[in-house]
Design a protein around this motif. Sequence first.
Motif, mmCIF file in Angstrom:
data_model
loop_
_atom_site.group_PDB
_atom_site.id
_atom_site.type_symbol
_atom_site.label_atom_id
_atom_site.label_comp_id
_atom_site.label_asym_id
_atom_site.label_seq_id
_atom_site.Cartn_x
_atom_site.Cartn_y
_atom_site.Cartn_z
ATOM 1 N N ASP A 164 49.414 36.950 39.855
ATOM 2 C CA ASP A 164 49.517 37.987 39.942
ATOM 3 C C ASP A 164 47.863 38.957 39.953
ATOM 4 O OD1 ASP A 164 50.274 40.653 38.996
ATOM 5 O OD2 ASP A 164 51.339 40.910 37.834
ATOM 6 N N VAL A 165 48.010 39.148 41.597
ATOM 7 C CA VAL A 165 45.944 39.598 41.915
ATOM 8 C C VAL A 165 46.101 41.098 41.059
ATOM 9 C CG1 VAL A 165 44.801 40.071 43.670
ATOM 10 C CG2 VAL A 165 46.341 38.412 42.933
ATOM 11 N N GLU A 166 47.443 41.767 40.987
ATOM 12 C CA GLU A 166 46.717 43.330 40.371
ATOM 13 C C GLU A 166 46.929 43.259 38.521
ATOM 14 O OE1 GLU A 166 46.404 46.431 42.309
ATOM 15 O OE2 GLU A 166 46.955 44.829 44.122
ATOM 16 N N ALA A 167 47.233 42.284 38.204
ATOM 17 C CA ALA A 167 47.111 42.842 36.853
ATOM 18 C C ALA A 167 45.411 41.746 37.020
ATOM 19 C CB ALA A 167 48.180 41.940 36.430
ATOM 20 N N GLY A 168 45.631 41.272 37.777
ATOM 21 C CA GLY A 168 43.621 40.316 37.616
ATOM 22 C C GLY A 168 42.994 41.269 37.801
ATOM 23 N N ARG A 169 42.966 42.362 39.091
ATOM 24 C CA ARG A 169 42.401 43.241 39.344
ATOM 25 C C ARG A 169 42.089 44.524 38.004
ATOM 26 N NH1 ARG A 169 44.274 43.329 44.939
ATOM 27 N NH2 ARG A 169 43.039 41.448 46.189
ATOM 28 N N GLU A 170 43.477 44.691 37.585
ATOM 29 C CA GLU A 170 43.234 45.343 36.430
ATOM 30 C C GLU A 170 42.273 44.563 34.929
ATOM 31 O OE1 GLU A 170 44.121 48.048 35.990
ATOM 32 O OE2 GLU A 170 44.824 48.397 37.959
#
Length: 192
Positions: A164-170
């Motif tokens: 989950d790249v977006e969660a990682g970016r968060e």
Amino acid sequence: MKLKPNIRTTRVVLLLFFSLAFGPSLFAHCDTMDGPVVKAAQEAIRTGNVNVILIWVQKKDESEVREKLRQTLVVRKLNEQARELADNYFFETVVRLHRAGEGEPYTGLKPLGTDLGPVIPVADKSFTTRSADQLLKLFPATARANIEARFQDAVRRQRFNINDVEAGREYVKAYISFMHFIEELYEHKAEG
């Protein structure tokens, strides 16, 4: 008319000079060979999972990172010298893209063991142990509740599915925000 410099004015001028001269490097631990971006790049190379490093760059840079990882994995098979060259090229690419995403210049990779001052290494270890106890000892009691709350928010975001790249970016956003906050707080404390 002759101006007499006072201590306060001199201090403000020096602080302004050092902020302008060295400002971009204050929070530049992400550009060290033992910093989090290079560690993530090393993990991406080791596992072949590009998502490990994509969280450290902006969405617009994903295709470049994917292609550079693919190239790195191919070239590093040639020989030891090619492996080292390909790895370093990949590290430089992702750190450059990460720094650009922060609006900061890329000034090259800093070596292992770069002196980051007293706060950053302790803060990084806190993320590994998921405990801010050692970090909090560096600050006055009045600041600790705010530090702990921000730290817990970042640690909560640290528990994400790597795919989950977006969660990682968060998480990365919270991590960087926290690191900037504590370093600024520590610098302010040191100034008196």
